[in-house]
Design a protein around this motif. Structure first.
Motif, PDB file in Angstrom:
ATOM      1  N   PRO A   1       0.790  -1.230   0.000  1.00 60.04           N
ATOM      2  CA  PRO A   1       0.000   0.000   0.000  1.00 60.04           C
ATOM      3  C   PRO A   1       0.826   1.286   0.000  1.00 60.04           C
ATOM      4  N   ASP A   2       1.791   1.370  -0.877  1.00 59.89           N
ATOM      5  CA  ASP A   2       2.597   2.579  -1.033  1.00 59.89           C
ATOM      6  C   ASP A   2       3.135   2.567  -2.460  1.00 59.89           C
ATOM      7  N   LEU A   3       2.814   3.578  -3.226  1.00 58.85           N
ATOM      8  CA  LEU A   3       3.212   3.577  -4.642  1.00 58.85           C
ATOM      9  C   LEU A   3       4.716   3.641  -4.817  1.00 58.85           C
ATOM     10  N   ARG A   4       5.415   4.235  -3.880  1.00 53.54           N
ATOM     11  CA  ARG A   4       6.878   4.251  -3.975  1.00 53.54           C
ATOM     12  C   ARG A   4       7.437   2.841  -3.796  1.00 53.54           C
ATOM     13  N   ALA A   5       6.819   2.063  -2.912  1.00 51.50           N
ATOM     14  CA  ALA A   5       7.236   0.670  -2.743  1.00 51.50           C
ATOM     15  C   ALA A   5       6.840  -0.161  -3.959  1.00 51.50           C
ATOM     16  N   VAL A   6       5.696   0.154  -4.568  1.00 47.19           N
ATOM     17  CA  VAL A   6       5.292  -0.518  -5.810  1.00 47.19           C
ATOM     18  C   VAL A   6       6.364  -0.313  -6.874  1.00 47.19           C
ATOM     19  N   LEU A   7       6.807   0.926  -7.036  1.00 41.90           N
ATOM     20  CA  LEU A   7       7.843   1.209  -8.027  1.00 41.90           C
ATOM     21  C   LEU A   7       9.138   0.468  -7.696  1.00 41.90           C
ATOM     22  N   ALA A   8       9.520   0.422  -6.425  1.00 47.04           N
ATOM     23  CA  ALA A   8      10.743  -0.278  -6.033  1.00 47.04           C
ATOM     24  C   ALA A   8      10.657  -1.761  -6.384  1.00 47.04           C
ATOM     25  N   ALA A   9       9.484  -2.359  -6.186  1.00 47.84           N
ATOM     26  CA  ALA A   9       9.318  -3.772  -6.513  1.00 47.84           C
ATOM     27  C   ALA A   9       9.409  -4.009  -8.016  1.00 47.84           C
ATOM     28  N   VAL A  10       8.856  -3.091  -8.803  1.00 47.95           N
ATOM     29  CA  VAL A  10       8.944  -3.212 -10.263  1.00 47.95           C
ATOM     30  C   VAL A  10      10.390  -3.079 -10.719  1.00 47.95           C
ATOM     31  N   VAL A  11      11.091  -2.090 -10.200  1.00 54.37           N
ATOM     32  CA  VAL A  11      12.509  -1.909 -10.550  1.00 54.37           C
ATOM     33  C   VAL A  11      13.308  -3.171 -10.226  1.00 54.37           C
ATOM     34  N   ALA A  12      12.950  -3.837  -9.120  1.00 57.71           N
ATOM     35  CA  ALA A  12      13.659  -5.055  -8.721  1.00 57.71           C
ATOM     36  C   ALA A  12      13.281  -6.268  -9.554  1.00 57.71           C
ATOM     37  N   GLY A  13      12.260  -6.140 -10.416  1.00 58.16           N
ATOM     38  CA  GLY A  13      11.903  -7.222 -11.326  1.00 58.16           C
ATOM     39  C   GLY A  13      10.690  -8.041 -10.937  1.00 58.16           C
ATOM     40  N   ALA A  14       9.910  -7.571  -9.937  1.00 57.32           N
ATOM     41  CA  ALA A  14       8.777  -8.371  -9.450  1.00 57.32           C
ATOM     42  C   ALA A  14       7.617  -8.429 -10.435  1.00 57.32           C
ATOM     43  N   GLY A  15       7.464  -7.423 -11.274  1.00 57.90           N
ATOM     44  CA  GLY A  15       6.329  -7.411 -12.194  1.00 57.90           C
ATOM     45  C   GLY A  15       6.142  -6.057 -12.834  1.00 57.90           C
ATOM     46  N   VAL A  16       4.927  -5.806 -13.321  1.00 62.59           N
ATOM     47  CA  VAL A  16       4.602  -4.562 -14.017  1.00 62.59           C
ATOM     48  C   VAL A  16       3.494  -3.856 -13.238  1.00 62.59           C
ATOM     49  N   THR A  17       3.323  -2.564 -13.520  1.00 62.18           N
ATOM     50  CA  THR A  17       2.294  -1.814 -12.810  1.00 62.18           C
ATOM     51  C   THR A  17       1.947  -0.544 -13.568  1.00 62.18           C
ATOM     52  N   ALA A  18       0.867   0.103 -13.135  1.00 65.33           N
ATOM     53  CA  ALA A  18       0.495   1.436 -13.613  1.00 65.33           C
ATOM     54  C   ALA A  18       0.730   2.420 -12.481  1.00 65.33           C
ATOM     55  N   LEU A  19       1.384   3.537 -12.803  1.00 63.03           N
ATOM     56  CA  LEU A  19       1.763   4.530 -11.801  1.00 63.03           C
ATOM     57  C   LEU A  19       1.506   5.945 -12.315  1.00 63.03           C
ATOM     58  N   PRO A  20       1.326   6.906 -11.411  1.00 58.50           N
ATOM     59  CA  PRO A  20       1.337   8.307 -11.854  1.00 58.50           C
ATOM     60  C   PRO A  20       2.701   8.642 -12.456  1.00 58.50           C
ATOM     61  N   ARG A  21       2.670   9.417 -13.514  1.00 65.64           N
ATOM     62  CA  ARG A  21       3.921   9.716 -14.218  1.00 65.64           C
ATOM     63  C   ARG A  21       4.935  10.418 -13.315  1.00 65.64           C
ATOM     64  N   TYR A  22       4.480  11.283 -12.407  1.00 65.05           N
ATOM     65  CA  TYR A  22       5.438  12.017 -11.581  1.00 65.05           C
ATOM     66  C   TYR A  22       6.282  11.076 -10.722  1.00 65.05           C
ATOM     67  N   LEU A  23       5.738   9.906 -10.376  1.00 63.51           N
ATOM     68  CA  LEU A  23       6.516   8.925  -9.627  1.00 63.51           C
ATOM     69  C   LEU A  23       7.409   8.087 -10.527  1.00 63.51           C
ATOM     70  N   ALA A  24       6.915   7.763 -11.720  1.00 64.13           N
ATOM     71  CA  ALA A  24       7.650   6.863 -12.611  1.00 64.13           C
ATOM     72  C   ALA A  24       8.758   7.563 -13.394  1.00 64.13           C
ATOM     73  N   ASP A  25       8.651   8.859 -13.610  1.00 60.71           N
ATOM     74  CA  ASP A  25       9.584   9.559 -14.500  1.00 60.71           C
ATOM     75  C   ASP A  25      11.062   9.393 -14.126  1.00 60.71           C
ATOM     76  N   PRO A  26      11.453   9.514 -12.852  1.00 61.00           N
ATOM     77  CA  PRO A  26      12.880   9.331 -12.551  1.00 61.00           C
ATOM     78  C   PRO A  26      13.392   7.947 -12.940  1.00 61.00           C
ATOM     79  N   ALA A  27      12.593   6.902 -12.702  1.00 59.94           N
ATOM     80  CA  ALA A  27      13.011   5.548 -13.077  1.00 59.94           C
ATOM     81  C   ALA A  27      13.027   5.372 -14.588  1.00 59.94           C
TER      82      ALA A  27
END
Length: 301
Positions: free
Chosen positions: A224-250
């Motif tokens: 339940p934290d979009l920043r943790a969702v992004l961290a899990a995706v970066v680590a290879g756990a899967g795919v997701t939909a995110l607000p662009r402002y969070l995804a842009d740095p990655a």
């Protein structure tokens, strides 16, 4: 030229959801408010609200008009008011919103007010819970990802957030480009999902809006934290939909890639919600006005 009074009345109707509440806040009779709305609709050549026994529902044209004129009318009201700014800075505001947006955008925008004396108390959580607390007078102002339906609350369009579908490069390479163009649900069905909640709120919205159905994919991680969702995706756990402002740095760093390029950007409007009459509090009005002004610099999320 449309009279400023007509626009001010329109905003009160739009934010309060009824002609009766708008009349009370404007200090007018209900027939006078009805007459002003009729005149504005006549000037624009189209209806702005759908009337019902429960109040009024804004049309798409009303949403657009409120988004365009709201901050300007609020600023004019503030400039013409007798509000003592020093009194506003001396007050306290109980603000609430989603943790990611509050951390990334809202608090940095409001810190200059705290250096002048304003006291902020911040609560983080989900929109439905926070709006209920607002209606029960436990909060002063909520940044909400959904428009409140409670007629005691007033919602001002704040900023649009754009959603993007992202994956780690290794998983992105497993998607067949031809199949993605022809049948995106099938092309993406093998990919595990990383979700914000069990109900897949953002992911489900993306799949339904872009592909016309719910995702059939299995869920690998729920956090339940979009920043943790992004961290899990970066680590290879899967795919997701995110607000662009969070995804842009990655995305810029290359640690995730866009999986899908929609023809029209999928947007969700965020709102600033207060109780009816809540902006009569100078400190709440100051925070509300500051956030609306700063959001113009963000060019969406």
């Amino acid at each position: 030229m449309t009279d400023l009074d007509l626009l001010a009345t329109f905003l009160e109707i739009y934010r309060g959801g009824s002609l009766t509440s708008a009349a009370a806040r404007r200090g007018l009779t209900q027939p006078a408010v009805s007459g002003q709305l009729a005149r504005l609709e006549r000037d624009l050549g189209e209806p702005l609200f759908v009337r019902s026994s429960r109040g009024v529902t804004p049309t798409g044209r009303a949403d657009e008009l409120a988004r365009r004129i709201g901050p300007h009318v609020d600023q004019l009201r503030s400039a013409l008011s007798d509000t003592d700014d020093q009194g506003a800075y001396a007050g306290a505001v109980h603000l609430a919103g989603p943790s990611e947006l509050v951390a990334a955008r809202v608090l940095p925008a409001l810190v200059p007010l705290t250096t002048r004396g304003l006291r902020l108390r911040v609560t983080l959580g989900l929109a439905d819970d926070l709006l209920a607390a607002l209606a029960n007078a436990r909060l002063d102002l909520v940044v909400s990802a959904v428009r409140p339906t409670d007629r005691s609350l007033v919602a001002t369009p704040f900023v649009d957030e754009e959603f993007v579908l992202v994956a780690p490069p290794a998983l992105a390479r497993t998607v067949d480009a031809g199949l993605l163009a022809a049948d995106p649900v099938k092309a993406l069905a093998h990919l595990p999902l990383v979700a914000y909640a069990e109900e897949l709120p953002i992911i489900r919205r993306y799949w339904r809006g872009e592909f016309g159905r719910r995702p059939p994919n299995h869920v690998a991680v729920t956090v339940p934290d979009l920043r943790a969702v992004l961290a899990a995706v970066v680590a290879g756990a899967g795919v997701t939909a995110l607000p662009r402002y969070l995804a842009d740095p990655a995305l810029t760093a290359g640690s995730v890639e866009l999986l899908h390029q929609p023809a029209v950007r999928p947007l969700n409007t965020l709102y600033l919600a207060t109780r009816a009459g809540g902006l009569a509090n100078p400190s709440v009005a100051l925070v509300h006005r500051t956030l609306l002004a700063r959001s113009k610099e963000w060019a969406g999320l």
